[in-house]
Design a protein around this motif. Structure first.
Motif, PDB file in Angstrom:
ATOM      1  N   MET A  22      -1.192   0.224  -0.113  1.00 11.68           N
ATOM      2  CA  MET A  22       0.103   0.888  -0.269  1.00 11.68           C
ATOM      3  C   MET A  22       1.197  -0.132  -0.559  1.00 11.68           C
ATOM      4  SD  MET A  22       0.090   4.292   2.130  1.00 11.68           S
ATOM      5  CE  MET A  22       0.164   3.413   3.673  1.00 11.68           C
ATOM      6  N   ASN A  23       1.075  -1.336   0.026  1.00 13.10           N
ATOM      7  CA  ASN A  23       2.043  -2.383  -0.287  1.00 13.10           C
ATOM      8  C   ASN A  23       1.996  -2.777  -1.757  1.00 13.10           C
ATOM      9  OD1 ASN A  23       3.177  -2.563   2.216  1.00 13.10           O
ATOM     10  ND2 ASN A  23       1.741  -4.128   2.950  1.00 13.10           N
ATOM     11  N   LYS A  25       1.626  -0.621  -4.072  1.00  7.81           N
ATOM     12  CA  LYS A  25       2.042   0.595  -4.780  1.00  7.81           C
ATOM     13  C   LYS A  25       0.916   1.256  -5.564  1.00  7.81           C
ATOM     14  CE  LYS A  25       6.531  -1.467  -5.214  1.00  7.81           C
ATOM     15  NZ  LYS A  25       7.726  -0.936  -4.721  1.00  7.81           N
ATOM     16  N   MET A  26      -0.270   1.273  -4.990  1.00  5.05           N
ATOM     17  CA  MET A  26      -1.385   1.918  -5.684  1.00  5.05           C
ATOM     18  C   MET A  26      -1.298   3.436  -5.551  1.00  5.05           C
ATOM     19  SD  MET A  26      -4.659  -0.462  -5.015  1.00  5.05           S
ATOM     20  CE  MET A  26      -4.637  -2.210  -5.490  1.00  5.05           C
ATOM     21  N   ASP A  27      -2.030   4.139  -6.446  1.00  5.83           N
ATOM     22  CA  ASP A  27      -2.107   5.596  -6.339  1.00  5.83           C
ATOM     23  C   ASP A  27      -3.193   5.959  -5.314  1.00  5.83           C
ATOM     24  OD1 ASP A  27      -4.640   5.565  -7.524  1.00  5.83           O
ATOM     25  OD2 ASP A  27      -3.879   5.998  -9.512  1.00  5.83           O
ATOM     26  N   PRO A  28      -3.317   7.240  -4.951  1.00  6.35           N
ATOM     27  CA  PRO A  28      -4.262   7.599  -3.878  1.00  6.35           C
ATOM     28  C   PRO A  28      -5.696   7.132  -4.139  1.00  6.35           C
ATOM     29  CG  PRO A  28      -2.797   9.433  -4.315  1.00  6.35           C
ATOM     30  CD  PRO A  28      -2.499   8.387  -5.353  1.00  6.35           C
ATOM     31  N   GLY A  30      -6.670   4.471  -5.833  1.00  9.32           N
ATOM     32  CA  GLY A  30      -6.704   3.032  -5.570  1.00  9.32           C
ATOM     33  C   GLY A  30      -6.675   2.735  -4.081  1.00  9.32           C
ATOM     34  N   VAL A  31      -5.817   3.451  -3.357  1.00  7.71           N
ATOM     35  CA  VAL A  31      -5.721   3.236  -1.907  1.00  7.71           C
ATOM     36  C   VAL A  31      -7.066   3.554  -1.243  1.00  7.71           C
ATOM     37  CG1 VAL A  31      -4.610   4.045   0.215  1.00  7.71           C
ATOM     38  CG2 VAL A  31      -3.236   3.663  -1.843  1.00  7.71           C
ATOM     39  N   ARG A  78       1.715   7.129   7.651  1.00  3.97           N
ATOM     40  CA  ARG A  78       1.990   5.776   7.158  1.00  3.97           C
ATOM     41  C   ARG A  78       3.312   5.202   7.627  1.00  3.97           C
ATOM     42  NH1 ARG A  78       2.361   9.210   2.775  1.00  3.97           N
ATOM     43  NH2 ARG A  78       4.153   9.075   1.391  1.00  3.97           N
ATOM     44  N   LYS A  79       4.249   6.058   7.990  1.00  2.00           N
ATOM     45  CA  LYS A  79       5.533   5.526   8.442  1.00  2.00           C
ATOM     46  C   LYS A  79       5.538   5.216   9.934  1.00  2.00           C
ATOM     47  CE  LYS A  79       7.640   7.935   4.661  1.00  2.00           C
ATOM     48  NZ  LYS A  79       8.312   9.148   4.202  1.00  2.00           N
TER      49      LYS A  79
ATOM     50  N   ARG B 144      -3.698   2.261 -10.188  1.00  3.26           N
ATOM     51  CA  ARG B 144      -2.253   2.317 -10.201  1.00  3.26           C
ATOM     52  C   ARG B 144      -1.672   3.580 -10.801  1.00  3.26           C
ATOM     53  NH1 ARG B 144       0.512  -3.385 -10.276  1.00  3.26           N
ATOM     54  NH2 ARG B 144       1.828  -2.122  -8.935  1.00  3.26           N
ATOM     55  N   LEU B 194      -1.252  10.404 -10.977  1.00  2.00           N
ATOM     56  CA  LEU B 194      -1.098  10.517  -9.532  1.00  2.00           C
ATOM     57  C   LEU B 194       0.135   9.746  -9.088  1.00  2.00           C
ATOM     58  CD1 LEU B 194      -4.781   9.932  -8.397  1.00  2.00           C
ATOM     59  CD2 LEU B 194      -3.596  12.117  -8.656  1.00  2.00           C
ATOM     60  N   PRO B 195       0.837  10.226  -8.074  1.00  2.00           N
ATOM     61  CA  PRO B 195       1.988   9.485  -7.560  1.00  2.00           C
ATOM     62  C   PRO B 195       1.482   8.252  -6.806  1.00  2.00           C
ATOM     63  CG  PRO B 195       1.494  11.310  -6.106  1.00  2.00           C
ATOM     64  CD  PRO B 195       0.528  11.408  -7.252  1.00  2.00           C
ATOM     65  N   SER B 196       2.285   7.199  -6.738  1.00  2.00           N
ATOM     66  CA  SER B 196       1.853   6.065  -5.919  1.00  2.00           C
ATOM     67  C   SER B 196       2.236   6.333  -4.474  1.00  2.00           C
ATOM     68  CB  SER B 196       2.465   4.758  -6.410  1.00  2.00           C
ATOM     69  OG  SER B 196       3.774   4.614  -5.918  1.00  2.00           O
ATOM     70  N   LEU B 197       1.427   5.807  -3.582  1.00  2.00           N
ATOM     71  CA  LEU B 197       1.683   5.990  -2.154  1.00  2.00           C
ATOM     72  C   LEU B 197       2.484   4.805  -1.657  1.00  2.00           C
ATOM     73  CD1 LEU B 197      -1.850   7.062  -0.881  1.00  2.00           C
ATOM     74  CD2 LEU B 197       0.170   8.506  -0.969  1.00  2.00           C
ATOM     75  N   GLU B 198       3.701   5.027  -1.335  1.00  2.00           N
ATOM     76  CA  GLU B 198       4.490   3.914  -0.835  1.00  2.00           C
ATOM     77  C   GLU B 198       4.953   4.200   0.584  1.00  2.00           C
ATOM     78  OE1 GLU B 198       7.500   1.971  -3.347  1.00  2.00           O
ATOM     79  OE2 GLU B 198       6.759   3.345  -4.872  1.00  2.00           O
ATOM     80  N   ARG B 199       5.200   3.135   1.303  1.00  3.37           N
ATOM     81  CA  ARG B 199       5.754   3.290   2.646  1.00  3.37           C
ATOM     82  C   ARG B 199       7.254   3.065   2.551  1.00  3.37           C
ATOM     83  NH1 ARG B 199       2.994  -1.028   6.128  1.00  3.37           N
ATOM     84  NH2 ARG B 199       3.494   0.281   7.896  1.00  3.37           N
ATOM     85  N   LYS B 200       7.998   4.175   2.414  1.00  4.75           N
ATOM     86  CA  LYS B 200       9.450   4.014   2.207  1.00  4.75           C
ATOM     87  C   LYS B 200      10.149   3.552   3.484  1.00  4.75           C
ATOM     88  CE  LYS B 200       8.318   7.030  -1.137  1.00  4.75           C
ATOM     89  NZ  LYS B 200       7.594   8.271  -1.189  1.00  4.75           N
TER      90      LYS B 200
END
Lengths: 200, 200, 200
Positions: A22-23, A25-28, A30-31, A78-79, B144, B194-200
């Motif tokens: 996730m750091n 910024k991969m898509d699901p 990739g994660v 994740r938060k 990605r 796909l959206p990227s998974l980020e930890r906002k």
């Protein structure tokens, strides 16, 4: 009990993979792949090198289910994972101990020399992280500043020393991960790390 | 016919490897290796993990000849490939469908669980590109922003759903790649990702 | 004698790994792993792809001992290795010849087509360096400017040409590495390298 600890380690490794990916910024997808290789990449490499195929996770779906569950949980929460940092570190350390033992065992099963068994133990515990870092385009963190691998080598050496002493196999199987777990807790507590080798 | 589509996919994958490698200013050997792993890397990884060795391309030289031909053609016509972009995209999409099917089939042959078969199908179709990107020092593009892999997973799921319905195997073998090919064309047409998974 | 040359090549490859890893400021564990994969990575990949498992170095500990010795020597004398540059280059070139021959031989043993045998020879000699570069987060140097691999392909072709001529096997086994070693010395002397393929 041992099997449960193995799955607990798988969970911790998979979550660490989710966080790394996730750091980046991969898509699901990739994660998920990064979580997967972090958790079972070391064991997969070991199985391929000694010729135990199809590799482990293809035959025991519980690893796959554990990783899927870890992925879903880690993405949803994740938060809030920051608050679980200590638990995750503990599970990760348990994984380190159990995975090393599994690697040692498979090496013995395949009638390999103790040195090779220790290499397989270390590979099982540490090379999922190496593959994760390569897929994330980083130099593997355990090559730079972690005592992680050194502790697995120590654990493997203790394992064969205890076998030499003719201790019952159950005791050896309990003591080896215990030594690894304690050594890692001490290493982190005292902030030990290996010096880098530079050509000044 | 199926075998011809397989070689057509190999051709498209190899050419995509040539293009990537030339963008990295590699020499002819590097370009050839990248073309090779892009085309057969996924299937090679699959064969190694399930223990089918020597791996596929070592036993059927037609893959090697196809890659050599793709390499030579792509290098000679490298300034004109832009005009073939649509044909190449079509061949690549055919490759995606056919390669996924081959992976599913090998998984069934090895008596593996459907989930593992779907993983093998996706690996066959997508991981040549992952190895290509690693050798080119990039984070794999399918981690990605591509729906590429998701479509293979969808295709694999459709495959087992159709088997459950007791459709004749030939029909299943035709419908699975068709679903993948159509899904990809739609995805590209509607610019899905796909959206990227980020930890906002 | 042949076996000794093999270990001499292993030594040179391992030392080149140590130097690369130290330039990346790795810790001793990282340096050791890089030395290890540089020395035996190519042969390991070959063994995995053709299904000779457990892979070579797990069954013959002399490779492991040679790498450990190379690692220790290279670390201790790291500030003086510059003076040994010529000897190291010579050992490395011997390694190139001997490793290629070993790859060709394993390919024949496995009844593979000459083209595949040549690929295996090149892989044995060159892909340890490829894995080293990937672990160090670089684009593999042999993909960019080295004639290294081309010389192995040449050596493999000479090998099968000599076999066609019905020369005694011992002579073929001597001439093949000799051709590779001489070709590399000439290539370095005349500063040959392959042009990069760019799309202008």
């Amino acid at each position: 009990m041992f099997y449960l600890l193995d799955l607990l380690g798988t969970l911790a490794f998979a979550i660490s993979g989710v966080l790394t990916a996730m750091n980046k910024k991969m898509d699901p997808f990739g994660v998920f792949v990064i979580a997967f290789v972090t958790a079972v990449g070391g064991g997969t490499l070991r199985d391929v090198l000694i010729g135990r195929t199809p590799v482990g996770w293809m035959l025991d779906l519980n690893y796959v289910y554990t990783i899927i569950a870890s992925f879903i949980l880690a993405v949803i929460f994740r938060k809030k994972l920051e608050k679980l940092r200590k638990s995750l570190f503990l599970f990760d350390t348990i994984g380190l101990g159990v995975f090393t033992l599994i690697g040692l065992e498979k090496g013995l099963d395949t009638n390999l020399h103790p040195i090779i068994c220790i290499a397989l133990g270390t590979m099982t515990a540490c090379f999922g992280g190496v593959i994760r870092d390569i897929l994330c385009n980083d130099i593997p963190v355990i090559f730079r500043k972690e005592v992680y691998a050194t502790i697995c080598i120590l654990g493997g050496t203790v394992f064969f020393a205890l076998l030499e002493l003719n201790l019952p196999i159950n005791i050896v199987y309990l003591l080896t991960p215990a030594v690894i777990i304690i050594a890692r807790l001490l290493a982190v507590y005292y902030k030990l790390s290996l010096p880098s080798l530079e050509r000044k």
